[in-house]
Motif scaffolding. Structure first.
Motif, PDB file in Angstrom:
ATOM      1  N   HIS A 129       2.021  -3.358  21.560  1.00 37.07           N
ATOM      2  CA  HIS A 129       1.949  -2.098  20.828  1.00 37.07           C
ATOM      3  C   HIS A 129       0.637  -1.890  20.070  1.00 37.07           C
ATOM      4  CE1 HIS A 129       5.872  -0.564  21.665  1.00 37.07           C
ATOM      5  NE2 HIS A 129       6.466  -1.678  21.274  1.00 37.07           N
ATOM      6  N   VAL A 130      -0.262  -2.875  20.093  1.00 39.01           N
ATOM      7  CA  VAL A 130      -1.519  -2.716  19.349  1.00 39.01           C
ATOM      8  C   VAL A 130      -2.625  -2.290  20.312  1.00 39.01           C
ATOM      9  CG1 VAL A 130      -3.194  -3.832  17.826  1.00 39.01           C
ATOM     10  CG2 VAL A 130      -0.786  -4.480  17.693  1.00 39.01           C
ATOM     11  N   LYS A 131      -3.246  -1.153  19.987  1.00 39.53           N
ATOM     12  CA  LYS A 131      -4.292  -0.643  20.875  1.00 39.53           C
ATOM     13  C   LYS A 131      -5.592  -1.413  20.696  1.00 39.53           C
ATOM     14  CE  LYS A 131      -3.107   4.139  21.760  1.00 39.53           C
ATOM     15  NZ  LYS A 131      -3.334   5.496  21.287  1.00 39.53           N
ATOM     16  N   GLU A 132      -6.350  -1.471  21.769  1.00 38.69           N
ATOM     17  CA  GLU A 132      -7.673  -2.097  21.754  1.00 38.69           C
ATOM     18  C   GLU A 132      -8.513  -1.449  20.647  1.00 38.69           C
ATOM     19  OE1 GLU A 132      -8.399  -4.540  23.811  1.00 38.69           O
ATOM     20  OE2 GLU A 132     -10.556  -4.701  23.494  1.00 38.69           O
ATOM     21  N   GLY A 133      -9.163  -2.267  19.843  1.00 36.20           N
ATOM     22  CA  GLY A 133     -10.055  -1.750  18.807  1.00 36.20           C
ATOM     23  C   GLY A 133      -9.366  -1.462  17.482  1.00 36.20           C
ATOM     24  N   HIS A 134      -8.039  -1.592  17.450  1.00 35.25           N
ATOM     25  CA  HIS A 134      -7.336  -1.332  16.190  1.00 35.25           C
ATOM     26  C   HIS A 134      -7.780  -2.337  15.122  1.00 35.25           C
ATOM     27  CE1 HIS A 134      -4.265  -0.549  13.233  1.00 35.25           C
ATOM     28  NE2 HIS A 134      -3.900  -1.820  13.281  1.00 35.25           N
ATOM     29  N   LYS A 135      -8.058  -1.822  13.926  1.00 35.70           N
ATOM     30  CA  LYS A 135      -8.406  -2.712  12.807  1.00 35.70           C
ATOM     31  C   LYS A 135      -7.153  -2.968  11.984  1.00 35.70           C
ATOM     32  CE  LYS A 135     -13.276  -2.266  11.858  1.00 35.70           C
ATOM     33  NZ  LYS A 135     -14.002  -1.040  12.073  1.00 35.70           N
ATOM     34  N   PHE A 136      -6.758  -4.226  11.935  1.00 33.49           N
ATOM     35  CA  PHE A 136      -5.561  -4.558  11.162  1.00 33.49           C
ATOM     36  C   PHE A 136      -5.826  -4.355   9.683  1.00 33.49           C
ATOM     37  CE2 PHE A 136      -4.984  -7.173  15.012  1.00 33.49           C
ATOM     38  CZ  PHE A 136      -3.714  -6.753  15.370  1.00 33.49           C
ATOM     39  N   ASN A 137      -4.858  -3.817   8.999  1.00 35.45           N
ATOM     40  CA  ASN A 137      -4.960  -3.672   7.556  1.00 35.45           C
ATOM     41  C   ASN A 137      -3.942  -4.616   6.914  1.00 35.45           C
ATOM     42  OD1 ASN A 137      -4.791  -2.902   4.899  1.00 35.45           O
ATOM     43  ND2 ASN A 137      -4.833  -0.696   5.326  1.00 35.45           N
ATOM     44  N   PRO A 138      -4.448  -5.613   6.164  1.00 34.45           N
ATOM     45  CA  PRO A 138      -3.512  -6.586   5.598  1.00 34.45           C
ATOM     46  C   PRO A 138      -2.548  -5.957   4.594  1.00 34.45           C
ATOM     47  CG  PRO A 138      -5.751  -6.983   4.802  1.00 34.45           C
ATOM     48  CD  PRO A 138      -5.850  -5.905   5.844  1.00 34.45           C
ATOM     49  N   PHE A 139      -2.920  -4.788   4.071  1.00 33.20           N
ATOM     50  CA  PHE A 139      -2.074  -4.174   3.042  1.00 33.20           C
ATOM     51  C   PHE A 139      -1.053  -3.194   3.611  1.00 33.20           C
ATOM     52  CE2 PHE A 139      -6.141  -5.252   1.070  1.00 33.20           C
ATOM     53  CZ  PHE A 139      -5.680  -6.199   0.173  1.00 33.20           C
ATOM     54  N   GLN A 141       1.121  -2.193   7.239  1.00 37.16           N
ATOM     55  CA  GLN A 141       1.412  -2.543   8.622  1.00 37.16           C
ATOM     56  C   GLN A 141       1.213  -1.356   9.555  1.00 37.16           C
ATOM     57  OE1 GLN A 141       4.837  -4.669   6.558  1.00 37.16           O
ATOM     58  NE2 GLN A 141       5.395  -4.488   8.710  1.00 37.16           N
ATOM     59  N   LEU A 142       1.034  -1.683  10.783  1.00 39.45           N
ATOM     60  CA  LEU A 142       0.885  -0.657  11.814  1.00 39.45           C
ATOM     61  C   LEU A 142       2.229   0.052  11.996  1.00 39.45           C
ATOM     62  CD1 LEU A 142      -1.017   0.446  14.054  1.00 39.45           C
ATOM     63  CD2 LEU A 142      -0.269  -1.441  15.489  1.00 39.45           C
ATOM     64  N   THR A 143       2.179   1.406  11.986  1.00 43.02           N
ATOM     65  CA  THR A 143       3.426   2.150  12.200  1.00 43.02           C
ATOM     66  C   THR A 143       3.296   3.013  13.448  1.00 43.02           C
ATOM     67  OG1 THR A 143       2.685   4.005  10.874  1.00 43.02           O
ATOM     68  CG2 THR A 143       3.934   2.294   9.718  1.00 43.02           C
ATOM     69  N   LYS A 144       4.409   3.542  13.878  1.00 45.09           N
ATOM     70  CA  LYS A 144       4.463   4.313  15.121  1.00 45.09           C
ATOM     71  C   LYS A 144       3.527   5.517  15.134  1.00 45.09           C
ATOM     72  CE  LYS A 144       8.827   3.146  17.227  1.00 45.09           C
ATOM     73  NZ  LYS A 144       9.674   2.320  16.377  1.00 45.09           N
ATOM     74  N   ASP A 145       3.250   6.092  13.951  1.00 49.61           N
ATOM     75  CA  ASP A 145       2.405   7.299  13.899  1.00 49.61           C
ATOM     76  C   ASP A 145       0.923   6.968  13.859  1.00 49.61           C
ATOM     77  OD1 ASP A 145       4.898   8.508  13.456  1.00 49.61           O
ATOM     78  OD2 ASP A 145       4.700   8.050  11.305  1.00 49.61           O
ATOM     79  N   ASP A 146       0.617   5.713  13.688  1.00 50.08           N
ATOM     80  CA  ASP A 146      -0.785   5.291  13.600  1.00 50.08           C
ATOM     81  C   ASP A 146      -1.513   5.500  14.929  1.00 50.08           C
ATOM     82  OD1 ASP A 146      -3.005   3.623  12.603  1.00 50.08           O
ATOM     83  OD2 ASP A 146      -1.464   2.930  11.191  1.00 50.08           O
ATOM     84  N   PRO A 147      -2.809   5.951  14.892  1.00 50.14           N
ATOM     85  CA  PRO A 147      -3.528   6.074  16.170  1.00 50.14           C
ATOM     86  C   PRO A 147      -3.714   4.731  16.886  1.00 50.14           C
ATOM     87  CG  PRO A 147      -4.964   6.594  14.288  1.00 50.14           C
ATOM     88  CD  PRO A 147      -3.581   6.433  13.742  1.00 50.14           C
ATOM     89  N   GLY A 148      -3.634   3.621  16.134  1.00 51.93           N
ATOM     90  CA  GLY A 148      -3.779   2.291  16.746  1.00 51.93           C
ATOM     91  C   GLY A 148      -2.500   1.778  17.393  1.00 51.93           C
ATOM     92  N   TYR A 149      -1.437   2.596  17.320  1.00 55.74           N
ATOM     93  CA  TYR A 149      -0.149   2.159  17.877  1.00 55.74           C
ATOM     94  C   TYR A 149      -0.009   2.619  19.319  1.00 55.74           C
ATOM     95  CZ  TYR A 149       4.867   1.171  18.053  1.00 55.74           C
ATOM     96  OH  TYR A 149       6.108   0.684  18.379  1.00 55.74           O
ATOM     97  N   ASN A 150       0.228   1.700  20.182  1.00 58.89           N
ATOM     98  CA  ASN A 150       0.406   2.007  21.603  1.00 58.89           C
ATOM     99  C   ASN A 150       1.904   2.252  21.881  1.00 58.89           C
ATOM    100  OD1 ASN A 150       0.502   2.029  24.386  1.00 58.89           O
ATOM    101  ND2 ASN A 150      -0.566   0.074  24.676  1.00 58.89           N
ATOM    102  N   GLN A 151       2.236   3.525  22.129  1.00 56.98           N
ATOM    103  CA  GLN A 151       3.656   3.887  22.295  1.00 56.98           C
ATOM    104  C   GLN A 151       4.259   3.296  23.566  1.00 56.98           C
ATOM    105  OE1 GLN A 151       5.280   5.717  20.071  1.00 56.98           O
ATOM    106  NE2 GLN A 151       3.684   6.744  18.888  1.00 56.98           N
ATOM    107  N   ASN A 152       3.459   3.310  24.628  1.00 55.71           N
ATOM    108  CA  ASN A 152       3.994   2.866  25.924  1.00 55.71           C
ATOM    109  C   ASN A 152       3.187   1.726  26.518  1.00 55.71           C
ATOM    110  OD1 ASN A 152       6.049   4.941  26.170  1.00 55.71           O
ATOM    111  ND2 ASN A 152       4.298   6.347  26.348  1.00 55.71           N
ATOM    112  N   PRO A 153       3.390   0.521  26.008  1.00 52.97           N
ATOM    113  CA  PRO A 153       2.587  -0.595  26.521  1.00 52.97           C
ATOM    114  C   PRO A 153       2.879  -0.885  27.996  1.00 52.97           C
ATOM    115  CG  PRO A 153       4.078  -1.315  24.749  1.00 52.97           C
ATOM    116  CD  PRO A 153       4.361   0.119  24.999  1.00 52.97           C
TER     117      PRO A 153
END
Ligand SMILES: Nc1nc2c(ncn2[C@@H]2O[C@H](COP(=O)(O)OP(=O)(O)O)[C@@H](O)[C@H]2O)c(=O)[nH]1
Ligand SMILES: [Mg+2]
Length: 279
Positions: A129-139, A141-153
Motif C-alpha cells: 500500500h505504500v507508493k514509490e517515493g512516499h516519505k514516511f512521517n513518524p508523527f 501514519q499513512l492513511t487511505k486518503d494520502d497521495p502516498g497510499y496505493n489503493q490497489n497494490p
C-alpha cells in the motif's frame, strides 16, 4: 595433508559460490504479471541495510559498483525515510534491463516515534500500500486518503520476503526495536510472508573472522550472537545469515561474495515460494 584438504574446501566453496551466483542471476518469477520479487529489509539505522543492497549490486554485476545508496552522510540520509525501490541493472547500453530481484529498506525502528517509521506503515508496505517515493512521517501514519497510499497494490507491489537486519557488533538489541520488530513479524506471519534475517558487521564483531572470513562458522562468539538473536526474535537459527558487507573494498572478494550469495539465494527461494503460493 591439511593443506590439501583446505585446497579442496576452497575449490568446493568457489563452485558453490558460482552455482548460487548463476542461480540468482538467472532467476525469474514464473507467475504471470509478476515482474519483481520484492525483498524488504528492516532494521535500525547503521545496521548495514544500504551496504547490503550495495553488496548485492556488486555481487550480481560482478564488479564494485557505484553505491546506489550512500552511507557516508548518515545523519541526513538515514532519516530521509522515503520508500524507494532499489533495482540492479543487467547488461549495458540499449539492451540494459533490471534483475527481477528488488529491494526496499526501512529504517529507524529503534528510536521510538521520533525518527522511526511507524510499525503500522511498515505493515502497509508489506501489503504493497505504500507508493514509490512516499516519505514516511513518524508523527502521522499513512492513511487511505494520502497521495502516498496505493489503493490497489499489484502482486509485485507487495513484499515477498521480510528480512530483519541486525549488526553482530551492536552491544545489545534495543528493547523498543525488538517490540516493534515482533509486531511487524506478526503481521508478516498473518500475511504468510516468509521471514529471515541477516547479521552484518561480523568482521567487526570477531577478530578471528576479521582475519579470515572463512572462520565464520567456527566462531563461538558469532554462534552465541546468532543463538541469542534467534531466541529473542523467534527466527530459526538456520534462517539467520551472517554476512560481511562490502564497505571499503576496492575489488571483489570470493569469501565476501560467498556469504552474500548464501543469504541472497535464500531470499530468492523464500520469496519465490511465497509468489508461487500466494500471488
Ligand atoms: N565492518 C563492516 N562495516 C559495515 C558492514 N555493513 C555496513 N558497514 C558500515 O556500517 C555503516 C552503516 O551502514 P549502512 O549500510 O549505512 O546502514 P543502514 O543505516 O542500515 O543503511 C557504514 O559506515 C558501513 O560502511 C559490515 O558488514 N562490516
Ligand atoms: Mg541506509
Amino acid at each position: 595433508m591439511a593443506q590439501a584438504r583446505q585446497a579442496v574446501r576452497q575449490v568446493s566453496r568457489k563452485r558453490e559460490k558460482q552455482r548460487n551466483l548463476q542461480y540468482v542471476q538467472e532467476y525469474k518469477p514464473v507467475k504471470e504479471g509478476i515482474r519483481y520479487l520484492r525483498v524488504l529489509l528492516c532494521g535500525p539505522v547503521g545496521a548495514g541495510k544500504s551496504s547490503f543492497i550495495n553488496s548485492v549490486s556488486n555481487v550480481l554485476r560482478e564488479r564494485i559498483t557505484i553505491p546506489a545508496v550512500a552511507s557516508a552522510a548518515i545523519s541526513d540520509k538515514s532519516f530521509t525515510t522515503q520508500y524507494e525501490t532499489h533495482k540492479f541493472s543487467k547488461g549495458r547500453g540499449k539492451s540494459a534491463e533490471f534483475y527481477p530481484v528488488v529491494f526496499n529498506d526501512i529504517m529507524g525502528l529503534e528510536d521510538g516515534n521520533e525518527t522511526g517509521v511507524h510499525p503500522d506503515d511498515i505493515k502497509l508496505a508489506l501489503e504493497g500500500h505504500v507508493k514509490e517515493g512516499h516519505k514516511f512521517n513518524p508523527f502521522s501514519q499513512l492513511t487511505k486518503d494520502d497521495p502516498g497510499y496505493n489503493q490497489n497494490p499489484s502482486a509485485d507491489d507487495r513484499v515477498h520476503v521480510l528480512v530483519s537486519v541486525i549488526s553482530a557488533n551492536a552491544p545489545r538489541i534495543n528493547p523498543s526495536f525488538l517490540e516493534k520488530m515482533r509486531s511487524i513479524r506478526k503481521t508478516a506471519s498473518d500475511l504468510k510472508i516468509p521471514q529471515m534475517a541477516i547479521m552484518t558487521h561480523i568482521d567487526a564483531a570477531c577478530g578471528e573472522i576479521e582475519k579470515d572470513l572463512k572462520n565464520v562458522y567456527k566462531s563461538k562468539h558469532l554462534k552465541k550472537k546468532i543463538k541469542d538473536f534467534s531466541a529473542t526474535l523467534g527466527i530459526p537459527i538456520n534462517c539467520i545469515f551472517p554476512v560481511k558487507n562490502y564497505s571499503e573494498e576496492i575489488d571483489l572478494n570470493d569469501d565476501v561474495d560467498f556469504l552474500i550469495l548464501s543469504a541472497l539465494k535464500k531470499m530468492v527461494d523464500f520469496g519465490d515460494d511465497f509468489i508461487e503460493r500466494n500471488c
